[in-house]
Design a protein around this motif. Structure first.
Motif, PDB file in Angstrom:
ATOM      1  N   SER A   1       0.844  -1.194   0.000  1.00 39.93           N
ATOM      2  CA  SER A   1       0.000   0.000   0.000  1.00 39.93           C
ATOM      3  C   SER A   1       0.879   1.243   0.000  1.00 39.93           C
ATOM      4  CB  SER A   1      -0.894   0.018   1.242  1.00 39.93           C
ATOM      5  OG  SER A   1      -0.101   0.209   2.412  1.00 39.93           O
ATOM      6  N   GLY A   2       0.261   2.401  -0.230  1.00 42.20           N
ATOM      7  CA  GLY A   2       1.015   3.652  -0.221  1.00 42.20           C
ATOM      8  C   GLY A   2       1.699   3.889   1.111  1.00 42.20           C
ATOM      9  N   GLY A   3       0.990   3.589   2.206  1.00 38.43           N
ATOM     10  CA  GLY A   3       1.576   3.766   3.534  1.00 38.43           C
ATOM     11  C   GLY A   3       2.741   2.826   3.777  1.00 38.43           C
ATOM     12  N   GLU A   4       2.619   1.583   3.304  1.00 36.61           N
ATOM     13  CA  GLU A   4       3.710   0.611   3.474  1.00 36.61           C
ATOM     14  C   GLU A   4       4.932   1.003   2.648  1.00 36.61           C
ATOM     15  OE1 GLU A   4       1.111  -3.442   4.377  1.00 36.61           O
ATOM     16  OE2 GLU A   4       1.406  -2.772   2.309  1.00 36.61           O
ATOM     17  N   GLN A   5       4.696   1.564   1.465  1.00 36.46           N
ATOM     18  CA  GLN A   5       5.823   2.017   0.649  1.00 36.46           C
ATOM     19  C   GLN A   5       6.542   3.190   1.310  1.00 36.46           C
ATOM     20  OE1 GLN A   5       4.763   2.717  -3.434  1.00 36.46           O
ATOM     21  NE2 GLN A   5       4.282   0.568  -3.838  1.00 36.46           N
ATOM     22  N   SER A   6       5.771   4.108   1.931  1.00 37.37           N
ATOM     23  CA  SER A   6       6.388   5.227   2.663  1.00 37.37           C
ATOM     24  C   SER A   6       7.234   4.698   3.817  1.00 37.37           C
ATOM     25  CB  SER A   6       5.306   6.169   3.213  1.00 37.37           C
ATOM     26  OG  SER A   6       4.632   6.819   2.174  1.00 37.37           O
TER      27      SER A   6
END
Length: 622
Positions: free
Chosen positions: A445-450
């Protein structure tokens, strides 16, 4: 009066795995309630059940009689040729029908129609006025301006808008419909600070009921008065806003842990005693009977569940101590695109250890300034210079990796040169465990990539950390975890964020991008807000104050009749000014700044009129 009643709600998407497992709560009319829980806890599932998008497995959902419900994410289907303006106007469809009806009846009367035509005309016109028909254009412009829906966007086909823009337009439509119950799922996700503050002001005056899912902790503190947490399929109730919830949850968990520890001591004592008595009871029926009774008592004991709590992670950014006074200096900085100047002749400096928040409306150039600092863009004029030992690290808003098909372990091995064991250890510190570390980066997810990108920055010995919307895709637990990591980082930090809770926690300096300039304020976010409010207040006073003749005070001996006449003249004058203001507000409804200034003037006139009315009533009694 209860607006929402949920009793024993159960929902499962997998066999023997209930995402909601007996959720029960009630919400009174007019309450503003925050719905919290980890990602995947079932918050959005609950919303979908409330509006009937999916069917419940068990339980009961009851709404107040006749109450209309609106959900932001439930966007109706519109004809292909509908513009954004058409979508906004659909909120007033009933008013347009009434307008067409009384206009048609008026034409019939002009043509000589008789019977009950006049009665029907009066009824339609009265209903139109009562429901705010004459204010609907001004309301539509006010809401669109407040939510940053520009004139160009209003002319655009609705089908061509991005997902975030459609959500914002749908929020505006729900507000204009004056829905009784608002279900808001991450309403601030696609709003800048100004629009978020406008929404907070609207919800503060909204007479209906609000149930909101949000990761914006500042928004939750400002708006909600009660909190419901979905935890392990159940609803846990808290009687306050987000800050109250945090303190109260910690208190409850500490109390639960103490109770669990006391029970464990008692369980161990009884278990040991029962074992001893069992041994002694060989051949002694009386002692054996007591041992059996003690084991039965153990089996019947109420057991407190041990509080789980969040596992504290030990991730830490490795710093490189900066030596020197000036870490970065920008002079005569100018940048624009396609003939539009984002900022002009800007001068900025950064020293070691500062924590700077860069704020401003969407599209003002915040991310562009970060790219200039990182060398990804070049200024039109001016320079940016860094100290000799500065080492920058940048977490962009859109995360990219060299090879997204690699799993997380291989990404650290190839991009950082880490060993397999070091990669796994570092990933574990950033909440990536077990087989999850072999997930391809593109599947995160976007949060996991961040989180993964921050993990990769960790060992970089940085002394100037630059973050662009770092909390955008994170749930509340992940935001707080990131903040704990940053708490231990003592070097310079520059962050673009709309997360006011995050800004309030870290910022010691505020840069505001506005009207082609960057304003530098030395102080915390709260100090900045107070300063900004004071500056705007003085500006409004200077802008709108006009030289006034000094009015003589009420003279003793002057007859009550003459004083009343004078008061009535003053009241009539102020009411005339108010009417002119309201006309001007209608004409300038599409100009957000002008409309806000005019509303301030109108509020001041209302205050003056209230005082004069009170004085008039006192004199009239005499």
């Amino acid at each position: 009066m209860i607006d929402i009643s949920v009793q024993g709600l159960v929902k499962a998407f997998e066999v023997d795995k209930n995402i909601l497992d007996g959720v029960t709560f009630e919400i009174q009319a007019g309450e503003r309630v925050g719905l919290l829980g980890k990602n995947g806890a079932g918050k959005t599932t609950l919303f979908r059940l409330l509006v009937g998008e999916i069917e419940k497995d068990e339980g009961e959902i009851v709404f107040g009689t006749g109450k209309r419900i609106g959900l932001i994410s439930q966007i109706p289907k519109y004809p292909a040729d509908y513009t954004t303006e058409d979508v906004l106007k659909s909120a007033h469809s009933r008013l347009y029908e009434l307008q067409e009806e009384f206009e048609r009846l008026g034409e019939e009367m002009a043509a000589g129609a008789e019977g009950d035509t006049l009665t029907r005309y009066d009824k339609a016109l009265a209903s139109f006025e009562r429901q705010g028909g004459y204010e609907m254009d001004m309301d539509r412009n006010r809401v669109a301006n407040g939510l940053d829906i520009s004139s160009a966007m209003r002319e655009q086909l609705f089908s061509t808008l991005s997902g975030g823009e459609k959500t914002r337009v749908n929020l505006a439509r729900l507000i204009l419909e004056k829905t009784d119950i608002l279900l808001l799922d991450e309403p601030t996700n696609h709003l800048d600070l100004k629009s978020t503050q406008w929404l907070e002001g609207y919800l503060e005056k909204f007479p209906g009921t609000v149930l909101v899912i949000s990761h914006d902790r500042y928004f939750l503190d400002t708006v909600v008065t009660r909190t419901i947490e979905i935890d392990r399929g159940k609803a846990v109730l808290y009687g306050g806003n987000y800050s109250y919830y945090i303190d109260e949850k910690a208190r409850r968990e500490a109390e639960q842990l103490a109770r669990w520890e006391r029970e464990q001591v008692e369980i161990n004592r009884l278990s040991t005693r029962a074992e001893q008595m069992t041994g002694w009871g060989t051949g002694n029926k009386k002692v054996a009977k007591k041992a059996k009774a003690m084991r039965s008592r153990l089996a019947r004991m109420e057991r407190t569940e041990r509080p789980t709590g969040e596992k504290q992670l030990k991730a830490r950014l490795t710093e490189k101590s900066f030596r020197g006074d000036s870490l970065m200096a920008a002079e005569h900085l100018t940048k624009g695109f396609d003939g539009r100047v984002l900022f002009d002749d800007v001068a900025l400096d950064v020293v070691g250890g500062e924590r700077i928040a860069l704020i401003g409306d969407n599209g003002t150039g915040k991310s562009t300034l970060l790219k200039l600092i990182m060398g990804e863009e070049h200024p039109d004029t001016g320079t940016i210079k860094f100290g000799p030992t500065v080492k920058k690290a940048y977490l962009p808003q859109i995360i990219r990796f060299e090879e997204p098909r690699r799993n997380m372990v291989d990404t650290l091995i190839y991009e950082l040169g880490a060993s397999a064991q070091t990669a796994r250890n570092r990933l574990g510190a950033f909440k990536f465990h077990g087989e999850d570390v072999f997930t391809p980066v593109k599947a995160l997810s976007g949060g996991e990539q961040s989180r993964l990108r921050l993990c990769m920055l960790m060992e970089g010995n940085v002394n100037f950390l630059i973050l662009d919307e770092p909390t955008n895709h994170l749930d509340i637990q992940s935001r707080e975890w990131m903040e704990e990591v940053l708490e231990d980082y003592n070097e310079a930090l520059l962050v673009v964020s709309h997360d006011r809770y995050f800004i309030s926690r870290f910022a010691t300096r505020i840069w505001t991008v506005e009207n082609g300039k960057i304003t530098d304020f030395q102080g915390t976010y709260e100090e900045y807000l107070r300063h900004r409010a004071q500056v705007e207040r003085f500006a409004q006073i200077e802008k709108h104050k006009a030289p006034k003749e000094k009015k003589p005070g009420r003279k003793k001996g002057v007859s009550v009749e003459r004083q009343l006449a004078k008061l009535e003249k003053e009241i009539a004058g102020l009411e005339e000014q108010k009417a002119e203001l309201e006309t001007e507000m209608g004409a300038k409804a599409s100009d957000y700044e002008a409309l806000m200034a005019l509303e301030q003037q109108k509020a001041e006139l209302d205050t003056q009129l209230a005082g004069l009315y009170e004085e008039w009533e006192t004199l009239a009694e005499e």
